[in-house]
Scaffold this active site. Structure first.
Site, PDB file in Angstrom:
ATOM      1  N   PHE A 117       0.856  -1.192   0.000  1.00  9.00           N
ATOM      2  CA  PHE A 117       0.000   0.000   0.000  1.00  9.00           C
ATOM      3  C   PHE A 117       0.889   1.238   0.000  1.00  9.00           C
ATOM      4  O   PHE A 117       1.777   1.366   0.833  1.00  9.00           O
ATOM      5  CB  PHE A 117      -0.920   0.026   1.229  1.00  9.00           C
ATOM      6  CG  PHE A 117      -1.863   1.184   1.213  1.00  9.00           C
ATOM      7  CD1 PHE A 117      -3.012   1.147   0.430  1.00  9.00           C
ATOM      8  CD2 PHE A 117      -1.600   2.335   1.944  1.00  9.00           C
ATOM      9  CE1 PHE A 117      -3.887   2.236   0.388  1.00  9.00           C
ATOM     10  CE2 PHE A 117      -2.470   3.428   1.906  1.00  9.00           C
ATOM     11  CZ  PHE A 117      -3.611   3.370   1.138  1.00  9.00           C
ATOM     12  N   ASP A 122       9.256   2.581   1.074  1.00  5.55           N
ATOM     13  CA  ASP A 122       8.149   3.345   1.626  1.00  5.55           C
ATOM     14  C   ASP A 122       8.121   3.081   3.125  1.00  5.55           C
ATOM     15  O   ASP A 122       7.695   2.021   3.584  1.00  5.55           O
ATOM     16  CB  ASP A 122       6.848   2.899   0.954  1.00  5.55           C
ATOM     17  CG  ASP A 122       5.622   3.578   1.548  1.00  5.55           C
ATOM     18  OD1 ASP A 122       5.740   4.178   2.625  1.00  5.55           O
ATOM     19  OD2 ASP A 122       4.548   3.474   0.933  1.00  5.55           O
ATOM     20  N   LYS A 161       3.268  10.151   8.219  1.00  2.00           N
ATOM     21  CA  LYS A 161       2.621   9.762   9.481  1.00  2.00           C
ATOM     22  C   LYS A 161       3.327  10.340  10.712  1.00  2.00           C
ATOM     23  O   LYS A 161       3.154  11.495  11.012  1.00  2.00           O
ATOM     24  CB  LYS A 161       2.504   8.242   9.550  1.00  2.00           C
ATOM     25  CG  LYS A 161       1.486   7.679   8.528  1.00  2.00           C
ATOM     26  CD  LYS A 161       1.180   6.236   8.800  1.00  2.00           C
ATOM     27  CE  LYS A 161       0.228   5.632   7.780  1.00  2.00           C
ATOM     28  NZ  LYS A 161      -1.193   5.860   8.057  1.00  2.00           N
TER      29      LYS A 161
HETATM   30  C1  LIG Z   1       3.095   2.372   3.752  1.00  2.00           C
HETATM   31  C2  LIG Z   1       2.165   3.500   3.421  1.00  2.00           C
HETATM   32  N1  LIG Z   1       2.438   4.287   2.376  1.00  2.00           N
HETATM   33  C3  LIG Z   1       1.656   5.325   2.058  1.00  2.00           C
HETATM   34  C4  LIG Z   1       0.519   5.613   2.774  1.00  2.00           C
HETATM   35  C5  LIG Z   1      -0.335   6.766   2.386  1.00  2.00           C
HETATM   36  O1  LIG Z   1      -0.204   7.812   3.288  1.00  2.00           O
HETATM   37  P1  LIG Z   1      -1.283   8.977   3.318  1.00  2.00           P
HETATM   38  O2  LIG Z   1      -2.584   8.368   3.728  1.00  2.00           O
HETATM   39  O3  LIG Z   1      -0.750   9.961   4.300  1.00  2.00           O
HETATM   40  O4  LIG Z   1      -1.364   9.536   1.933  1.00  2.00           O
HETATM   41  C6  LIG Z   1       0.186   4.816   3.876  1.00  2.00           C
HETATM   42  C7  LIG Z   1      -1.034   5.075   4.655  1.00  2.00           C
HETATM   43  O5  LIG Z   1      -1.530   4.261   5.392  1.00  2.00           O
HETATM   44  C8  LIG Z   1       1.033   3.726   4.210  1.00  2.00           C
HETATM   45  O6  LIG Z   1       0.763   2.922   5.249  1.00  2.00           O
END
Ligand SMILES: Cc1ncc(COP(=O)(O)O)c(C=O)c1O
Length: 403
Positions: free
Chosen positions: A138, A223, A252
């Site tokens: 994700f 990520d 986050k």
């Molecule tokens: C690993 C990862 N990447 C990207 C995102 C996306 O972040 P945002 O919701 O701040 O756009 C998330 C959100 O849960 C995530 O867990």
């Protein structure tokens, strides 16, 4: 004064893309939250791994307050002191030489994927555009990020997707080898898959992917939006694996609850960029960066980082007590305070039931997919709060199991 609102209003006025709990939180302090009726909840969700220092940490409140009386926003036509300070902290403590600030995890990843493509096309050749990525991953909700993400439920139904993205099974080095070639511009992965069920990358897998990227002049993109910023016990998770990525994204916990994200990379890769190639209005704004600087200093300390494994151990001890009674969990997953408890097959597809009933017993938890309960509390949650929250959670478990 705004009028008093109710949960029913949500169903009338908000785009129906969420299904929030029935209570409305109005106040938070540390790892406790209060609703409109003054009911108190213990927070094991931490705003989905965002509130790494709990709610309203006094030092973050002070930093926000002080900055709010100085300068809120100037855009990237001008720079600002908090952004430069936060960038310097990130550089001093990671592999990176350059930082791009944005406002959310998705935007940081969007920047990362665009940079990986741009670098390959401009430094190598125009056909080096393939992105290798993983099922269950994700990376956010923009169209590029859902396309790189490995979950069809988020990416399908919106028409033609960005091309040349290949998904393979996570932790399967042979699968990566089978699709890796000189047209690959990047391999993108979460060192611990968050939304996909809290699967940690194995050291051999990360090492192998790093070597394959070197062999084929492809960039390794991590990520760390969810698993970064202290959550797994080191500032970034890659630091536990003895390898370095080429690009890393963080969000986050970076702002401790104030929206901010960052993409980190090296001088070499950054060298292809120039003014106008990419940008954002709010990225690196003084308010977010002032809070980010303070959050960084608190999180990046031995007291906080060393406490993570101790707290994980207490969570698992308490989950095991529940397990002795109810035979609920199959295994514990994730790292540090990105903790997953996988449900036994008998309870599959029930993860959401547990978190819904948990709120009745005044504890906030999360799921990661239909079969894994997820705990992403404050990194500084007290032992007493963990024990009290787990007592409440045990009552919720009893109710679901006996339903
Ligand atoms: C690993 C990862 N990447 C990207 C995102 C996306 O972040 P945002 O919701 O701040 O756009 C998330 C959100 O849960 C995530 O867990």
């Amino acid at each position: 004064m705004q009028p008093k609102t109710s949960r029913e209003l949500f169903d009338k006025v908000i785009l129906p893309v969420y299904a929030p709990a029935q209570f409305i939180p109005v106040k938070g302090q540390g790892s406790r939250v209060w609703d409109q009726d003054g009911e108190e909840y213990i927070d094991f969700a931490g705003g989905i791994a965002v509130n790494a220092l709990g709610h309203c940490h006094p030092r973050l409140v002070k930093a926000l307050h002080e900055q709010s009386e100085k300068l809120w926003h100037v855009s990237n036509v001008f720079t600002n002191e908090p952004a430069l300070n936060l960038a310097q902290k990130l550089i001093d403590n990671t592999f990176a030489d350059r930082v791009f600030f944005a406002n959310s995890g998705a935007e940081a990843n969007e920047a990362a994927f665009k940079l990986a493509r741009y670098y390959a096309i401009h430094k190598r050749n125009p056909y080096k555009t393939k992105i290798i990525t993983f099922y269950q991953s994700f990376h956010g909700r923009t169209f590029f990020t859902v396309s790189v993400g490995g979950q069809a439920k988020y990416s399908d139904g919106f028409g033609p997707k960005p091309a040349d993205i290949i998904h393979v099974p996570f932790n399967d080095l042979n699968a990566v080898k089978a699709v890796m070639d000189d047209h690959t511009c990047a391999v993108v992965l979460e060192p611990v898959q968050g939304e996909g069920g809290l699967t940690s990358a194995t050291p051999e897998f990360l090492q192998g992917v790093r070597e394959l990227c070197n062999e084929h002049q492809a960039l390794l993109v991590f990520d760390e939006v969810q698993c970064g910023m202290g959550r797994t016990g080191s500032l970034y998770t890659y630091q536990q694996y003895n390898i370095k990525p080429d690009i890393l994204t963080s969000a986050k916990a970076l702002g401790g609850g104030f929206p901010i994200s960052a993409m980190l990379t090296t001088n070499e890769i950054a060298s292809v960029m120039h003014p106008g190639v990419h940008g954002t209005t709010y990225g690196g704004n003084p308010l977010a960066c002032a809070v980010g600087c303070e959050a960084f200093d608190i999180i990046n300390s031995p007291e906080v980082l060393d406490g993570v494994q101790k707290r994980r151990a207490l969570f698992i001890e308490k989950l095991e007590e529940i397990n002795d009674q109810f035979k609920l969990f199959r295994e514990y997953r994730g790292k540090g305070l990105l903790l997953g408890a996988e449900l036994q097959p008998k309870f599959h597809n029930k993860a959401r039931d547990f978190l819904n009933v948990a709120t009745e017993f005044k504890v906030m938890i999360l799921n990661a997919g239909p079969n894994v309960l997820r705990f992403t509390p404050s990194l500084i949650i007290s032992d007493d709060e963990i024990k009290e929250g787990m007592l409440r959670f045990a009552k919720a478990v009893e109710k679901v199991v006996n339903a």
